[in-house]
Write a protein that holds these residues in place. Structure first.
Motif, mmCIF file in Angstrom:
data_model
loop_
_atom_site.group_PDB
_atom_site.id
_atom_site.type_symbol
_atom_site.label_atom_id
_atom_site.label_comp_id
_atom_site.label_asym_id
_atom_site.label_seq_id
_atom_site.Cartn_x
_atom_site.Cartn_y
_atom_site.Cartn_z
ATOM 1 N N MET A 1 0.866 -1.174 0.000
ATOM 2 C CA MET A 1 0.000 0.000 0.000
ATOM 3 C C MET A 1 0.904 1.225 0.000
ATOM 4 S SD MET A 1 -3.082 1.226 2.563
ATOM 5 C CE MET A 1 -2.027 1.694 3.948
ATOM 6 N N LEU A 2 0.617 2.174 -0.907
ATOM 7 C CA LEU A 2 1.426 3.377 -1.042
ATOM 8 C C LEU A 2 0.599 4.618 -0.707
ATOM 9 C CD1 LEU A 2 2.184 1.214 -3.529
ATOM 10 C CD2 LEU A 2 3.857 2.963 -4.039
ATOM 11 N N TYR A 3 1.246 5.580 -0.088
ATOM 12 C CA TYR A 3 0.626 6.874 0.179
ATOM 13 C C TYR A 3 1.486 7.943 -0.486
ATOM 14 C CZ TYR A 3 -1.301 10.891 2.691
ATOM 15 O OH TYR A 3 -1.900 12.082 3.007
ATOM 16 N N ASN A 4 0.888 8.650 -1.439
ATOM 17 C CA ASN A 4 1.649 9.625 -2.239
ATOM 18 C C ASN A 4 2.890 8.995 -2.870
ATOM 19 O OD1 ASN A 4 0.086 11.929 -2.210
ATOM 20 N ND2 ASN A 4 1.034 12.774 -0.365
ATOM 21 N N GLY A 5 2.737 7.735 -3.293
ATOM 22 C CA GLY A 5 3.824 7.048 -3.973
ATOM 23 C C GLY A 5 4.842 6.399 -3.070
ATOM 24 N N GLN A 6 4.713 6.566 -1.743
ATOM 25 C CA GLN A 6 5.656 5.983 -0.790
ATOM 26 C C GLN A 6 5.031 4.746 -0.141
ATOM 27 O OE1 GLN A 6 8.841 7.195 -0.393
ATOM 28 N NE2 GLN A 6 8.254 8.542 -2.081
ATOM 29 N N ARG A 7 5.802 3.657 -0.078
ATOM 30 C CA ARG A 7 5.294 2.423 0.509
ATOM 31 C C ARG A 7 5.073 2.594 2.009
ATOM 32 N NH1 ARG A 7 9.327 -1.909 -2.555
ATOM 33 N NH2 ARG A 7 8.249 -1.891 -4.580
ATOM 34 N N MET A 8 3.856 2.205 2.454
ATOM 35 C CA MET A 8 3.500 2.337 3.864
ATOM 36 C C MET A 8 3.384 0.982 4.557
ATOM 37 S SD MET A 8 0.495 5.211 3.659
ATOM 38 C CE MET A 8 0.217 5.108 5.415
ATOM 39 N N ALA A 9 2.906 -0.044 3.832
ATOM 40 C CA ALA A 9 2.666 -1.350 4.438
ATOM 41 C C ALA A 9 2.826 -2.419 3.367
ATOM 42 C CB ALA A 9 1.267 -1.401 5.052
ATOM 43 N N ARG A 10 3.101 -3.655 3.839
ATOM 44 C CA ARG A 10 3.332 -4.747 2.900
ATOM 45 C C ARG A 10 2.765 -6.045 3.441
ATOM 46 N NH1 ARG A 10 8.928 -7.921 1.940
ATOM 47 N NH2 ARG A 10 8.089 -8.909 3.801
ATOM 48 N N HIS A 11 2.242 -6.868 2.526
ATOM 49 C CA HIS A 11 1.849 -8.239 2.846
ATOM 50 C C HIS A 11 2.415 -9.162 1.773
ATOM 51 C CE1 HIS A 11 -0.832 -7.378 6.193
ATOM 52 N NE2 HIS A 11 -1.381 -6.388 5.483
ATOM 53 N N LYS A 12 2.535 -10.443 2.120
ATOM 54 C CA LYS A 12 3.084 -11.416 1.175
ATOM 55 C C LYS A 12 2.226 -12.672 1.163
ATOM 56 C CE LYS A 12 6.956 -13.676 2.097
ATOM 57 N NZ LYS A 12 8.382 -14.000 2.290
ATOM 58 N N THR A 13 1.993 -13.221 -0.023
ATOM 59 C CA THR A 13 1.200 -14.440 -0.145
ATOM 60 C C THR A 13 2.068 -15.679 0.063
ATOM 61 O OG1 THR A 13 1.581 -14.806 -2.522
ATOM 62 C CG2 THR A 13 -0.184 -13.261 -1.900
ATOM 63 N N ALA A 14 1.420 -16.823 0.096
ATOM 64 C CA ALA A 14 2.126 -18.097 0.080
ATOM 65 C C ALA A 14 2.666 -18.345 -1.327
ATOM 66 C CB ALA A 14 1.187 -19.224 0.493
ATOM 67 N N THR A 15 3.603 -19.272 -1.446
ATOM 68 C CA THR A 15 4.180 -19.643 -2.740
ATOM 69 C C THR A 15 3.422 -20.838 -3.307
ATOM 70 O OG1 THR A 15 6.372 -18.886 -2.064
ATOM 71 C CG2 THR A 15 6.274 -20.408 -3.928
ATOM 72 N N LYS A 16 3.088 -20.763 -4.590
ATOM 73 C CA LYS A 16 2.429 -21.864 -5.282
ATOM 74 C C LYS A 16 3.439 -22.561 -6.186
ATOM 75 C CE LYS A 16 -1.372 -20.704 -3.304
ATOM 76 N NZ LYS A 16 -1.955 -21.537 -2.240
ATOM 77 N N LYS A 17 3.475 -23.866 -6.145
ATOM 78 C CA LYS A 17 4.513 -24.635 -6.822
ATOM 79 C C LYS A 17 4.156 -24.953 -8.274
ATOM 80 C CE LYS A 17 7.322 -25.238 -3.271
ATOM 81 N NZ LYS A 17 8.722 -24.777 -3.257
ATOM 82 N N LYS A 18 5.112 -24.690 -9.154
ATOM 83 C CA LYS A 18 5.103 -25.168 -10.538
ATOM 84 C C LYS A 18 3.766 -24.934 -11.238
ATOM 85 C CE LYS A 18 9.283 -26.628 -9.910
ATOM 86 N NZ LYS A 18 10.397 -25.788 -10.416
ATOM 87 N N THR A 19 3.433 -23.668 -11.440
ATOM 88 C CA THR A 19 2.158 -23.371 -12.098
ATOM 89 C C THR A 19 2.208 -22.021 -12.795
ATOM 90 O OG1 THR A 19 -0.228 -23.043 -11.739
ATOM 91 C CG2 THR A 19 1.238 -22.394 -9.951
ATOM 92 N N THR A 20 1.477 -21.902 -13.877
ATOM 93 C CA THR A 20 1.282 -20.618 -14.546
ATOM 94 C C THR A 20 -0.092 -20.032 -14.227
ATOM 95 O OG1 THR A 20 0.447 -21.736 -16.531
ATOM 96 C CG2 THR A 20 2.804 -21.240 -16.462
ATOM 97 N N ASP A 21 -0.897 -20.786 -13.471
ATOM 98 C CA ASP A 21 -2.254 -20.344 -13.129
ATOM 99 C C ASP A 21 -2.510 -20.562 -11.641
ATOM 100 O OD1 ASP A 21 -3.341 -19.812 -15.977
ATOM 101 O OD2 ASP A 21 -2.638 -21.885 -16.112
ATOM 102 N N PRO A 22 -1.775 -19.860 -10.775
ATOM 103 C CA PRO A 22 -1.922 -20.099 -9.337
ATOM 104 C C PRO A 22 -3.226 -19.529 -8.779
ATOM 105 C CG PRO A 22 -0.445 -18.253 -9.726
ATOM 106 C CD PRO A 22 -0.767 -18.825 -11.076
#
Length: 229
Positions: free
Chosen positions: A135-156
């Motif tokens: 999430m950015l405020y005036n172009g500056q990053r304020m917060a971050r989240h990360k998803t889980a990793t999906k194995k060997k796929t082009t359609d996760p």
């Protein structure tokens, strides 16, 4: 290049637009008869202690440009022009994003549902994709989240939801300064993770404008994944 097996880095020189490095690097294991197939990729970066380094310019030099280098084993000096990284409109697939703004809690629910048609790697094949959401405020990053990793796929399929809370003191009047960035990455346990592409949900995007005007309503939309620049 093209294998990208050899990567070398200079030291950082501070406070100068005219750096003088005087550093020597050696690459082993390239046969003379394969030299014409290889190139050197030089990238000049501005160091940033707190974020991703800024690419200031790049140049590519084909090693088979001159016979002196191949046949006579001679030292050769070249001056390479630095060019800016071109903005490339090539798409890297699509991702489905669902968003809702909750006026009571002053928070944004951001859900990454799934992706499709991610590119295959020419050497390793199917990627192990995951995403970082900022999430950015005036172009500056304020917060971050990360998803889980999906194995060997082009359609996760992710189906993961994250809550972004606006900092204290920020009101609905600040929502038009909020935007989101999704970085799609390939998990690599050996070398650094590779960025597959990016999605920018800007403050004036139709989806985010609709969310701001309809508190509590979850709105989903497909976004094209663009090449990271």
């Amino acid at each position: 290049m093209p294998e990208n097996q050899h990567r070398m880095k200079t030291r950082v020189l501070k406070g100068t637009q005219n750096p003088y490095f005087d550093e020597i690097f050696t690459v082993y294991g390239i046969a003379a008869n394969k030299l014409r197939e290889h190139s050197l990729h030089l990238a000049v970066l501005g160091f940033d202690r707190y974020s991703r380094d800024t690419i200031l310019g790049e140049s590519i030099y084909t090693l088979g440009t001159t016979d002196d280098l191949i046949n006579n084993n001679e030292k050769r000096s070249v001056t390479l022009p630095l060019r800016g990284r071109d903005e490339i409109s090539e798409t890297r697939g699509e991702c489905l994003v669902s968003m809702a703004y909750n006026r009571q809690s002053n928070s944004i629910n951001f859900a990454l549902m799934k992706m499709k048609d991610l590119p295959r790697d020419s050497t390793v094949g199917l990627a192990d994709p995951y995403a970082k959401i900022y999430m950015l405020y005036n172009g500056q990053r304020m917060a971050r989240h990360k998803t889980a990793t999906k194995k060997k796929t082009t359609d996760p399929t992710f189906n993961e939801s994250f809550a972004f809370e606006l900092p204290a003191g920020h009101t609905t009047h600040d929502l038009d300064k909020i935007s989101f960035q999704i970085l799609v990455l390939n998990k690599d346990g050996v070398t650094r993770n590779e960025i597959i592409g990016q999605v920018n949900v800007d403050a004036d995007s139709e989806q985010w404008v609709s969310c701001r005007s309809q508190s509590g309503k979850q709105i989903a939309e497909w976004h094209r994944i663009m090449k990271y620049v």
